[in-house]
Write a protein that holds these residues in place. Structure first.
Motif, mmCIF file in Angstrom:
data_model
loop_
_atom_site.group_PDB
_atom_site.id
_atom_site.type_symbol
_atom_site.label_atom_id
_atom_site.label_comp_id
_atom_site.label_asym_id
_atom_site.label_seq_id
_atom_site.Cartn_x
_atom_site.Cartn_y
_atom_site.Cartn_z
ATOM 1 N N MET A 13 0.815 -1.223 0.000
ATOM 2 C CA MET A 13 0.000 0.000 0.000
ATOM 3 C C MET A 13 0.848 1.273 0.000
ATOM 4 N N GLY A 14 2.117 1.161 0.328
ATOM 5 C CA GLY A 14 2.990 2.338 0.330
ATOM 6 C C GLY A 14 2.503 3.437 1.251
ATOM 7 N N PRO A 106 -3.592 -6.965 0.658
ATOM 8 C CA PRO A 106 -2.198 -6.838 1.111
ATOM 9 C C PRO A 106 -1.940 -7.648 2.379
ATOM 10 N N LEU A 107 -1.757 -8.952 2.198
ATOM 11 C CA LEU A 107 -1.626 -9.839 3.359
ATOM 12 C C LEU A 107 -0.170 -10.129 3.717
ATOM 13 N N ASP A 109 4.337 -9.536 2.370
ATOM 14 C CA ASP A 109 5.223 -9.757 1.220
ATOM 15 C C ASP A 109 5.382 -11.242 0.895
ATOM 16 N N ASP A 131 11.774 -1.973 -2.735
ATOM 17 C CA ASP A 131 12.339 -0.884 -1.939
ATOM 18 C C ASP A 131 13.852 -0.724 -2.020
ATOM 19 N N GLY A 253 11.833 2.817 0.517
ATOM 20 C CA GLY A 253 10.472 2.582 0.992
ATOM 21 C C GLY A 253 9.976 3.642 1.962
#
Ligand code: UTP
Length: 266
Positions: A13-14, A106-107, A109, A131, A253
């Motif tokens: 999600m950044g 978004p669970l 990386d 990143d 990041g």
């Protein structure tokens, strides 16, 4: 065995860049005049990668657009005789195939890497997180791949003691030059509990068994499935190695890291 495929999980999600990343994916933020993701794609291609599998989320299709033809722009630049710029905007993936898979939520990386299982198809592969950019003579991914002998590898670098709480830290065993056997991985330890000053950065070569390890792994605090959880599980059955990467690394990041990278690359 040759490492032919790279997985780039870029579905996060950044949040650390909001509001900049409300619409623009964090990976498209520029280091001077080139998006972060392009540095990673170039790193992969220069390291011999033939297929790049992007794990994206809904709304991040701009990443695909960035690597596609832009006919109007190309015609415009050609008409102006700006062949220098034309070379810069032409798609760079002629030497590698691009594949896109989705992570719906978004669970974590590690969960994102799992989404690429079918596309990877049972061979060892490279993972580059969106990143970490390394400025140096030899691409960081190549430094990892050159050490690959069948067992998984993590990229590490020396981390200031007080920053261990931000990294997965390794306990190194025997080592040969920059290659270390990994005896243990500890996620974000307090400085006094860190097993060494070698911290894991976002570049890995994974044996295909990582997928089953990820499925069996216990999730990290907060419920996310992280790639490191998979490596901790994988280590029950396989040796894992770490390569201390040469070059200057930037964690793009977060805003400070991106600004530092911009200064260095300018
Ligand atoms: P980060 O934690 O650095 O990215 O994940 P993020 O979640 O986008 O960042 P913040 O904390 O909200 O600012 C490392 C890499 O893993 C990807 C990210 O896109 C990044 O490249 N990722 C992370 C996924 O693909 N899916 C996830 O669920 C989480």
């Amino acid at each position: 065995m040759k490492i032919r495929k790279a997985v780039l999980p870029v579905a996060g999600m950044g949040t650390r860049f909001l509001p900049a990343t409300k619409v623009v994916p964090k990976e498209l933020l520029p280091i001077v005049d080139k998006p972060v993701i392009q540095y990673l794609v170039e790193e992969a291609v220069l390291s011999g990668i033939e297929e790049i599998i992007f794990v994206i989320s809904k709304g991040k299709e701009l990443i695909r657009d960035h690597f596609s033809h832009h006919p109007e722009l190309e015609i415009f630049l050609e008409s102006k005789g700006r062949y220098d710029l034309l070379e810069k905007v032409k798609p760079i993936h002629k030497t590698a195939q691009f594949t896109f898979v989705y992570q719906d939520e978004p669970l974590g990386d590690g969960h994102a890497v799992l989404m690429a299982e079918e596309a990877v198809g049972g061979e060892p592969f490279l993972v580059l997180f969106g990143d970490d950019i390394v400025k140096g003579d030899v691409p960081a991914a190549k430094q990892l791949i050159d050490q690959f002998k069948g067992e998984s590898l993590l990229a590490v670098e020396r981390i200031p003691k007080e920053k261990s709480v931000l990294y997965g830290m390794i306990r190194p065993g025997e080592h040969q030059g920059r290659l270390y056997e990994v005896l243990e991985m500890v996620e974000k330890p307090r400085p006094e509990e860190s097993p060494s000053d070698l911290g894991i950065i976002g570049k890995y070569v994974c044996s295909p068994e990582i997928f089953n390890a990820l499925k069996k792994a216990t999730n990290s605090k907060g419920g996310e499935k992280r790639l490191i959880d998979g490596f901790i599980k994988l280590q029950e059955d396989q040796k894992i190695w770490a390569v201390e990467i040469e070059g200057e690394r930037f964690d793009t990041g977060h805003p400070g890291g991106l600004a530092a990278a911009a200064n260095a690359f300018l």
